[in-house]
Write a protein that holds these residues in place. Structure first.
Motif, PDB file in Angstrom:
ATOM      1  N   MET A 175       4.425   6.231   2.357  1.00 34.68           N
ATOM      2  CA  MET A 175       5.589   6.224   1.182  1.00 34.68           C
ATOM      3  C   MET A 175       6.512   5.159   1.440  1.00 34.68           C
ATOM      4  SD  MET A 175       5.423   9.986  -0.376  1.00 34.68           S
ATOM      5  CE  MET A 175       5.858  10.622   0.946  1.00 34.68           C
ATOM      6  N   TRP A 176       6.816   6.016   3.231  1.00 35.94           N
ATOM      7  CA  TRP A 176       7.840   4.325   3.492  1.00 35.94           C
ATOM      8  C   TRP A 176       7.472   3.351   2.828  1.00 35.94           C
ATOM      9  CZ3 TRP A 176       8.379   1.789   7.898  1.00 35.94           C
ATOM     10  CH2 TRP A 176       9.906   1.141   8.600  1.00 35.94           C
ATOM     11  N   LEU A 177       6.377   2.732   3.387  1.00 40.26           N
ATOM     12  CA  LEU A 177       5.692   0.975   3.268  1.00 40.26           C
ATOM     13  C   LEU A 177       5.648   1.470   1.341  1.00 40.26           C
ATOM     14  CD1 LEU A 177       2.360   0.800   5.359  1.00 40.26           C
ATOM     15  CD2 LEU A 177       5.249  -0.200   5.769  1.00 40.26           C
ATOM     16  N   GLY A 178       5.256   1.797   0.397  1.00 40.38           N
ATOM     17  CA  GLY A 178       5.888   1.983  -0.567  1.00 40.38           C
ATOM     18  C   GLY A 178       6.819   1.663  -1.221  1.00 40.38           C
ATOM     19  N   GLU A 179       7.768   2.561  -0.741  1.00 38.97           N
ATOM     20  CA  GLU A 179       9.677   2.231  -0.502  1.00 38.97           C
ATOM     21  C   GLU A 179       9.993   1.153  -0.122  1.00 38.97           C
ATOM     22  OE1 GLU A 179      11.647   5.918   0.328  1.00 38.97           O
ATOM     23  OE2 GLU A 179       9.984   7.223  -1.432  1.00 38.97           O
ATOM     24  N   LEU A 180       9.417   0.579   1.214  1.00 35.85           N
ATOM     25  CA  LEU A 180      10.012  -0.932   1.193  1.00 35.85           C
ATOM     26  C   LEU A 180       9.659  -1.981   0.702  1.00 35.85           C
ATOM     27  CD1 LEU A 180       9.430  -0.423   5.040  1.00 35.85           C
ATOM     28  CD2 LEU A 180      11.742  -0.434   3.355  1.00 35.85           C
ATOM     29  N   ILE A 181       8.505  -2.144  -0.565  1.00 29.84           N
ATOM     30  CA  ILE A 181       7.520  -3.095  -0.888  1.00 29.84           C
ATOM     31  C   ILE A 181       8.426  -2.668  -2.493  1.00 29.84           C
ATOM     32  CG2 ILE A 181       6.128  -3.963  -2.390  1.00 29.84           C
ATOM     33  CD1 ILE A 181       4.153  -3.025   0.025  1.00 29.84           C
ATOM     34  N   THR A 182       9.467  -2.011  -3.343  1.00 27.79           N
ATOM     35  CA  THR A 182       9.534  -1.459  -4.165  1.00 27.79           C
ATOM     36  C   THR A 182      11.210  -2.012  -3.779  1.00 27.79           C
ATOM     37  OG1 THR A 182       8.260   0.561  -4.499  1.00 27.79           O
ATOM     38  CG2 THR A 182      10.554  -0.446  -6.489  1.00 27.79           C
ATOM     39  N   ASP A 183      11.712  -1.815  -2.513  1.00 24.84           N
ATOM     40  CA  ASP A 183      13.422  -1.542  -2.212  1.00 24.84           C
ATOM     41  C   ASP A 183      13.087  -3.637  -2.326  1.00 24.84           C
ATOM     42  OD1 ASP A 183      13.645   0.592  -3.067  1.00 24.84           O
ATOM     43  OD2 ASP A 183      13.924   1.112  -1.422  1.00 24.84           O
ATOM     44  N   ARG A 184      12.642  -3.940  -1.365  1.00 26.02           N
ATOM     45  CA  ARG A 184      13.253  -4.835  -0.471  1.00 26.02           C
ATOM     46  C   ARG A 184      12.032  -6.436  -1.395  1.00 26.02           C
ATOM     47  NH1 ARG A 184      13.989  -3.984   5.490  1.00 26.02           N
ATOM     48  NH2 ARG A 184      13.956  -6.332   5.260  1.00 26.02           N
ATOM     49  N   GLY A 185      10.833  -5.678  -1.594  1.00 26.11           N
ATOM     50  CA  GLY A 185       9.538  -6.995  -2.097  1.00 26.11           C
ATOM     51  C   GLY A 185       9.827  -7.251  -2.978  1.00 26.11           C
ATOM     52  N   GLY A 187       7.931  -5.247  -6.017  1.00 27.75           N
ATOM     53  CA  GLY A 187       8.573  -4.396  -6.678  1.00 27.75           C
ATOM     54  C   GLY A 187       7.243  -3.813  -7.013  1.00 27.75           C
ATOM     55  N   ASN A 188       6.957  -2.026  -7.679  1.00 23.00           N
ATOM     56  CA  ASN A 188       5.480  -1.784  -7.738  1.00 23.00           C
ATOM     57  C   ASN A 188       4.944  -1.285  -7.015  1.00 23.00           C
ATOM     58  OD1 ASN A 188       6.285  -1.448 -10.690  1.00 23.00           O
ATOM     59  ND2 ASN A 188       4.618  -3.077 -10.850  1.00 23.00           N
ATOM     60  N   GLY A 189       5.981  -0.559  -5.533  1.00 27.63           N
ATOM     61  CA  GLY A 189       4.956  -0.496  -4.081  1.00 27.63           C
ATOM     62  C   GLY A 189       4.184   0.270  -3.653  1.00 27.63           C
ATOM     63  N   MET A 190       3.925   1.740  -4.524  1.00 27.96           N
ATOM     64  CA  MET A 190       2.230   2.667  -4.809  1.00 27.96           C
ATOM     65  C   MET A 190       1.847   1.933  -5.329  1.00 27.96           C
ATOM     66  SD  MET A 190       3.929   4.834  -2.523  1.00 27.96           S
ATOM     67  CE  MET A 190       5.723   5.666  -2.284  1.00 27.96           C
ATOM     68  N   SER A 191       1.590   1.180  -6.055  1.00 32.28           N
ATOM     69  CA  SER A 191       0.552   0.958  -7.500  1.00 32.28           C
ATOM     70  C   SER A 191       0.099  -0.246  -6.263  1.00 32.28           C
ATOM     71  CB  SER A 191       1.169  -0.188  -8.268  1.00 32.28           C
ATOM     72  OG  SER A 191       1.708   1.175  -9.246  1.00 32.28           O
ATOM     73  N   ILE A 192       1.290  -1.368  -5.408  1.00 35.63           N
ATOM     74  CA  ILE A 192       0.731  -2.336  -4.814  1.00 35.63           C
ATOM     75  C   ILE A 192      -0.271  -1.764  -3.725  1.00 35.63           C
ATOM     76  CG2 ILE A 192       0.482  -4.122  -3.753  1.00 35.63           C
ATOM     77  CD1 ILE A 192       3.107  -5.093  -4.830  1.00 35.63           C
ATOM     78  N   LEU A 193      -0.144  -0.769  -3.284  1.00 32.58           N
ATOM     79  CA  LEU A 193      -0.990   0.182  -2.030  1.00 32.58           C
ATOM     80  C   LEU A 193      -1.917   0.342  -2.114  1.00 32.58           C
ATOM     81  CD1 LEU A 193       2.076   1.854   0.143  1.00 32.58           C
ATOM     82  CD2 LEU A 193       0.870  -0.553   0.731  1.00 32.58           C
ATOM     83  N   MET A 194      -2.221   0.894  -3.455  1.00 30.44           N
ATOM     84  CA  MET A 194      -3.438   1.208  -4.210  1.00 30.44           C
ATOM     85  C   MET A 194      -4.223   0.196  -4.593  1.00 30.44           C
ATOM     86  SD  MET A 194      -3.566   3.667  -8.008  1.00 30.44           S
ATOM     87  CE  MET A 194      -1.578   4.310  -7.578  1.00 30.44           C
ATOM     88  N   PHE A 195      -3.540  -0.758  -5.248  1.00 36.66           N
ATOM     89  CA  PHE A 195      -4.599  -2.436  -5.669  1.00 36.66           C
ATOM     90  C   PHE A 195      -5.092  -2.847  -4.059  1.00 36.66           C
ATOM     91  CE2 PHE A 195      -5.030  -6.569  -5.484  1.00 36.66           C
ATOM     92  CZ  PHE A 195      -4.975  -7.128  -6.759  1.00 36.66           C
ATOM     93  N   VAL A 415      -2.128  -3.099 -13.003  1.00 40.14           N
ATOM     94  CA  VAL A 415      -1.469  -3.738 -10.852  1.00 40.14           C
ATOM     95  C   VAL A 415      -1.307  -5.100 -11.422  1.00 40.14           C
ATOM     96  CG1 VAL A 415      -0.749  -3.101  -9.425  1.00 40.14           C
ATOM     97  CG2 VAL A 415      -1.765  -1.242 -10.174  1.00 40.14           C
ATOM     98  N   GLY A 416      -2.110  -5.512 -10.706  1.00 36.87           N
ATOM     99  CA  GLY A 416      -2.058  -7.433 -11.203  1.00 36.87           C
ATOM    100  C   GLY A 416      -1.372  -7.580 -12.195  1.00 36.87           C
ATOM    101  N   LEU A 417      -1.797  -7.342 -13.673  1.00 34.81           N
ATOM    102  CA  LEU A 417      -0.577  -7.367 -14.870  1.00 34.81           C
ATOM    103  C   LEU A 417       0.591  -7.306 -14.575  1.00 34.81           C
ATOM    104  CD1 LEU A 417      -2.757  -6.456 -17.876  1.00 34.81           C
ATOM    105  CD2 LEU A 417      -2.385  -8.803 -17.449  1.00 34.81           C
ATOM    106  N   GLU A 418       0.823  -6.258 -14.391  1.00 34.25           N
ATOM    107  CA  GLU A 418       2.008  -5.522 -14.138  1.00 34.25           C
ATOM    108  C   GLU A 418       3.373  -6.174 -12.791  1.00 34.25           C
ATOM    109  OE1 GLU A 418       6.045  -3.878 -15.210  1.00 34.25           O
ATOM    110  OE2 GLU A 418       4.053  -3.338 -16.090  1.00 34.25           O
ATOM    111  N   THR A 419       2.731  -7.071 -11.736  1.00 35.67           N
ATOM    112  CA  THR A 419       3.064  -7.561 -10.432  1.00 35.67           C
ATOM    113  C   THR A 419       3.105  -8.981 -11.092  1.00 35.67           C
ATOM    114  OG1 THR A 419       1.862  -6.446  -9.286  1.00 35.67           O
ATOM    115  CG2 THR A 419       2.741  -8.715  -8.018  1.00 35.67           C
TER     116      THR A 419
END
Length: 437
Positions: A175-185, A187-195, A415-419
């Motif tokens: 969860m923390w890694l996903g939120e880091l991608i959302t805040d500092r990466g 975006g769409n952290g959880m979706s990217i991890l799922m991808f 997720v690919g389209l949204e990214t």
């Protein structure tokens, strides 16, 4: 898409975000291969080699964890507890007035709901981790494995609690890694991890198709599956982008000496309004009878009937039940996620109307009518996509959780389209040429 990524790497701040996201992905995949304490890793590898596929009760969760579930690693539970908690909170928002009020409060309310989602994720991770450890201890995690009961050699309370705590902590770290991608990466952290979790199983699944094939040493089957996958990706992209645009006209209003409104816009209603959630709901619901039958003792008639009809992906009863559940949950989720009366009231409040439709109740009835009409093709499309690996790829030895079918391809394409849209929007913000050029 490739042009957008190339331009993003040429932009310094976007390049930092992309590299940061890639670093988080590397850490995530590293954690997916670190076994938890108390597990005999050699026995796990022996069972993985003896098991021909990852179908069955734990196939869906194993796919979402990137193969970490059956290896019982730190990230064994994957992102599934967070997905389940998010869906539960979204459903409860319609039922509980307090949550509905928080949703309408804007950013502060959304932050509060996110906090509740985290708490529920931890609770679900503890519950699922306990179930996984209990399943591994009894040897039911790998059916037909000779050393399945030796995966957890020390079955003391201390070791069991330690294993559950480690897996729960792994879920919190995800969860923390996903939120880091959302805040500092990007975006769409959880979706990217799922991808990443789903895409990680692509090479092994494709190579398994080649090894199990018999035509031209398996290369014909391999090429056929690739072609089928490309056709499915094109179909999914086409349907996911399809939408019915309801025109909306806003009347002019005079406030003082100024005129406001008079603009034209539209309400986009997607053909697949429910996304991948109906497939997840249907899969989870079909696993309940299999779970009950798996842990039930004896050879009763009802247990044998479930084993013969509701656990084999190629059985007609399983296929029909799966398809009907997907259609039902598609209508169910659309009904609770899109409220035509609320949309009609908001349009009436701000002076908006659909040309040819009176404001208020007639507008709500019209939106409901259009939504029901476009949900039918969307639900049938979801059912057909979910059944492709069962009906079309069974001849190539593919499992029902094959990457080119069902839940996985819907998530990957979505997720690919949204990214790509996220990257393009950030590029437009940084390369905007305004009037002060």
């Amino acid at each position: 898409m490739l042009t957008a990524f190339a331009r993003a790497f040429k932009t310094p701040d976007l390049r930092k975000k992309l590299l940061f996201t890639l670093g988080i992905i590397v850490i995530y995949r590293l954690g997916a291969h670190i076994p938890i304490p108390g597990v005999d890793y050699s026995s796990v590898q022996t069972c993985m080699d003896q098991s021909s596929s990852t179908t069955g009760l734990f196939g869906l969760v194993n796919m979402f964890s990137g193969g970490a579930l059956l290896q019982i690693t730190v990230f064994a539970l994957g992102i599934m507890p967070y997905i389940t908690a998010s869906i539960i909170l979204q459903l409860l928002t319609v039922v509980i007035p307090r949550l509905e009020a928080l949703k309408k409060e804007g950013q502060a309310g959304t932050a509060k709901i996110t906090q509740y989602t985290r708490y529920l994720t931890v609770a679900l991770a503890i519950l699922q981790g306990t179930g996984l450890v209990a399943t591994a201890r009894t040897g039911a995690l790998f059916q037909g494995c000779s050393v399945a009961s030796q995966i957890v050699p020390d079955q003391s309370i201390f070791i069991t609690v330690t294993m559950v705590i480690v897996m729960t902590a792994g879920t919190c770290v995800m969860m923390w890694l996903g939120e880091l991608i959302t805040d500092r990466g990007i975006g769409n952290g959880m979706s990217i991890l799922m991808f990443i979790s789903i895409a990680a199983s692509f090479p092994a699944s494709l190579w398994a198709i080649k090894q199990q094939g018999s035509l031209a040493d398996g290369w014909i089957e391999f090429g056929t599956v690739i072609l089928v996958g490309l056709v499915m990706v094109g179909l999914v992209v086409f349907v996911e982008q399809a939408q019915r645009r309801i025109p909306v006209q806003y009347a002019k209003r005079m406030i003082g000496r100024r005129s406001y409104g008079g603009t034209s816009t539209y309400i986009p209603l997607k053909v697949n309004q429910a996304g991948v959630i109906p497939v997840i709901f249907a899969s989870s619901l079909l696993y309940i009878p299999a779970l009950v039958a798996q842990f039930a003792g004896g050879n009763s008639s009802w247990k044998l009937w479930i084993d013969d009809h509701l656990t084999k992906g190629n059985h007609p009863i399983y296929i029909v039940t799966y398809f009907l559940l997907i259609v039902f949950f598609a209508f169910f989720y659309v009904a609770i996620s899109f409220n035509p009366e609320e949309v009609a009231d908001n349009m009436k409040k701000y002076g908006g109307f659909i040309p040819g439709i009176r404001a208020g109740r007639p507008t709500a009835e019209y939106l409901s009518y259009v939504l029901n009409r476009i949900t039918w093709p969307g639900s049938l499309y979801l059912g057909l996509i979910a059944l492709v690996p069962t009906m079309a790829l069974v001849g190539f030895g593919a499992s029902q959780n094959f990457p080119f079918g069902g839940t996985s391809i819907l998530i990957i394409v979505g997720v690919g389209l949204e990214t790509v849209k996220q990257i393009e929007s950030q590029l437009q913000q940084r390369n905007y040429e305004g009037f002060l050029r």
